[in-house]
Design an enzyme around this catalytic site. Structure first.
Site, short mmCIF file in Angstrom:
data_model
loop_
_atom_site.label_atom_id
_atom_site.label_comp_id
_atom_site.label_asym_id
_atom_site.label_seq_id
_atom_site.Cartn_x
_atom_site.Cartn_y
_atom_site.Cartn_z
N GLU A 22 6.64 -7.32 -11.02
CA GLU A 22 5.93 -7.16 -9.74
C GLU A 22 4.77 -6.18 -9.85
O GLU A 22 3.78 -6.29 -9.14
CB GLU A 22 6.91 -6.72 -8.65
CG GLU A 22 7.93 -7.80 -8.31
CD GLU A 22 8.99 -7.32 -7.36
OE1 GLU A 22 9.03 -7.83 -6.23
OE2 GLU A 22 9.78 -6.44 -7.75
N TYR A 54 -9.39 0.09 15.75
CA TYR A 54 -8.68 -0.96 15.02
C TYR A 54 -9.08 -0.99 13.54
O TYR A 54 -8.26 -1.30 12.69
CB TYR A 54 -8.97 -2.35 15.60
CG TYR A 54 -8.95 -2.47 17.09
CD1 TYR A 54 -8.09 -1.69 17.87
CD2 TYR A 54 -9.78 -3.36 17.75
CE1 TYR A 54 -8.06 -1.82 19.25
CE2 TYR A 54 -9.76 -3.50 19.13
CZ TYR A 54 -8.90 -2.72 19.87
OH TYR A 54 -8.87 -2.84 21.22
N GLU A 73 10.11 -0.38 2.28
CA GLU A 73 10.54 0.61 3.25
C GLU A 73 9.72 1.89 3.11
O GLU A 73 9.32 2.51 4.09
CB GLU A 73 12.03 0.94 3.07
CG GLU A 73 12.98 -0.17 3.42
CD GLU A 73 13.31 -1.13 2.28
OE1 GLU A 73 12.47 -1.32 1.36
OE2 GLU A 73 14.41 -1.70 2.32
N LYS A 99 6.93 -9.14 2.93
CA LYS A 99 6.67 -9.51 1.55
C LYS A 99 6.91 -11.02 1.44
O LYS A 99 8.02 -11.49 1.66
CB LYS A 99 7.62 -8.76 0.61
CG LYS A 99 7.41 -9.03 -0.85
CD LYS A 99 8.33 -8.13 -1.68
CE LYS A 99 7.98 -8.21 -3.13
NZ LYS A 99 8.71 -7.19 -3.91
#
Length: 117
Positions: A22, A54, A73, A99
């Site tokens: 990853e 924004y 997390e 994800k």
């Protein structure tokens, strides 16, 4: 008065995950934010300085997602912590990090974490 600002569907390519692959291959993520604030002043003045920008919300998400983490997390926690530091008018925030197509056994469209603070 408490109002809400949503910046949703922020797409990012990042390198989070516990597996070494990853960190090399990366993956697609989508981040949704919900910010509670009082924007009654900006509703009156029509001035960007009187509300949460924004563009700055998106930039914070992109910057924090660029820092590799094993866990989404941890990334979500960093994003909400930055919001709390950089937006004095923020009352409460909610961040969802998704994800897409995680490399786990079987077909899984997405995994997500939601953090509020």
């Amino acid at each position: 008065m408490i109002n809400k600002i949503e910046v949703s569907g922020i797409e990012v390519f990042a390198y989070h995950g516990c597996m070494n692959e990853e960190s090399v291959l990366g993956g697609k993520y989508i981040v949704d934010t919900l910010l509670k604030t009082d924007f009654s002043k900006s509703a009156e003045t029509d001035e960007l300085a009187d509300t949460i920008d924004y563009v700055q919300v998106r930039n914070i998400v992109v910057e924090e997602m660029a820092i590799r983490s094993k866990l989404i997390e941890h990334v979500a926690h960093r994003i909400i912590t930055r919001f709390q530091k950089e937006f004095p008018s923020l009352i409460k925030a909610k961040v969802k990090v998704r994800k897409l197509n995680p490399p786990i056994q079987g077909v899984v469209k997405e995994v997500a974490v939601i953090i509020e603070g």
